[in-house]
Design a protein around this motif. Sequence first.
Motif, mmCIF file in Angstrom:
data_model
loop_
_atom_site.group_PDB
_atom_site.id
_atom_site.type_symbol
_atom_site.label_atom_id
_atom_site.label_comp_id
_atom_site.label_asym_id
_atom_site.label_seq_id
_atom_site.Cartn_x
_atom_site.Cartn_y
_atom_site.Cartn_z
ATOM 1 N N ASP A 33 43.059 42.274 35.867
ATOM 2 C CA ASP A 33 43.629 42.841 34.640
ATOM 3 C C ASP A 33 43.495 41.962 33.404
ATOM 4 O O ASP A 33 44.140 42.213 32.388
ATOM 5 C CB ASP A 33 45.108 43.161 34.861
ATOM 6 N N GLY A 79 43.801 46.633 35.936
ATOM 7 C CA GLY A 79 44.561 46.822 34.711
ATOM 8 C C GLY A 79 43.843 47.867 33.877
ATOM 9 O O GLY A 79 43.355 48.865 34.406
ATOM 10 N N GLN A 81 46.866 40.691 32.020
ATOM 11 C CA GLN A 81 47.768 41.608 31.317
ATOM 12 C C GLN A 81 49.224 41.504 31.775
ATOM 13 O O GLN A 81 50.150 41.641 30.965
ATOM 14 C CB GLN A 81 47.275 43.042 31.478
#
Length: 254
Positions: free
Chosen positions: A240, A184, A243
């Motif tokens: 990530d 991410g 996210q």
Amino acid sequence: MFTSIAGRAVVVTGGTRGIGKGIAAVFARAGARVLITGRDESSARVAAAETGAAGYVIADVARKADCARVAAEADEKLGGVDVLCANAGIFPSAPLAEVTEDEIDQVLGVNLKGTILSVQACLPLLRRSGRGRVILTSSITGPVTGYPGWTHYGASKAGQLGFLRTAAIELARDGITVNAVLPGNIMTEGLAGLGEDYIAGMTAAIPLRRLGTVEEIGHAALFFATDEAGYITGQTIVVDGGQVLPESPDAVAS
């Protein structure tokens, strides 16, 4: 406790900065013999010293001859290739209505064509290894999400996963695994260049409320290189901070 990868020969393309530099450092600290590639001599020299890499090669992965030279240097300096981290990538921003043919060619050339050529060039050495690992650095952008200005980048990163799935089938007969890490928003020099407003906006959208580190991507790549991951191929892991999970911005508002 995972089996040590100490002494294994690792090539990290695009290892002179950002995520690639983080990957190289993680593998070097694990005792691997690491060769990094990059396009700038001074950056490569500094990165090799800072990461503990065994050396570097100046190369453009979008050029077949350069990829062949990387493989030859790895064979000479490391005695082969056990792990290829195909990480080299660029992400210039341009709206779809304005992106030029040259910009499209450049992004697809480095990010997608460069991945294919790097694997192809190292394939004989990966086969000879008997425990070959190919680890791609893709992205959540393209395979999972989209972001304005990155249509060409997103296409290149999604294309890497299309390559991965068939390559994993073809190379399985040689005992070579092919997997990918999908980062991410990771704090790198390139991301810092996008400005404080961008960083603040991205941080607010991440449930863990921070950007990732290059070392965290390196550790995910390191897992795919272990003996314990030997039965995993054609797969991806998203790193990530959560996210991609929220249904809306309200889900992470506080």
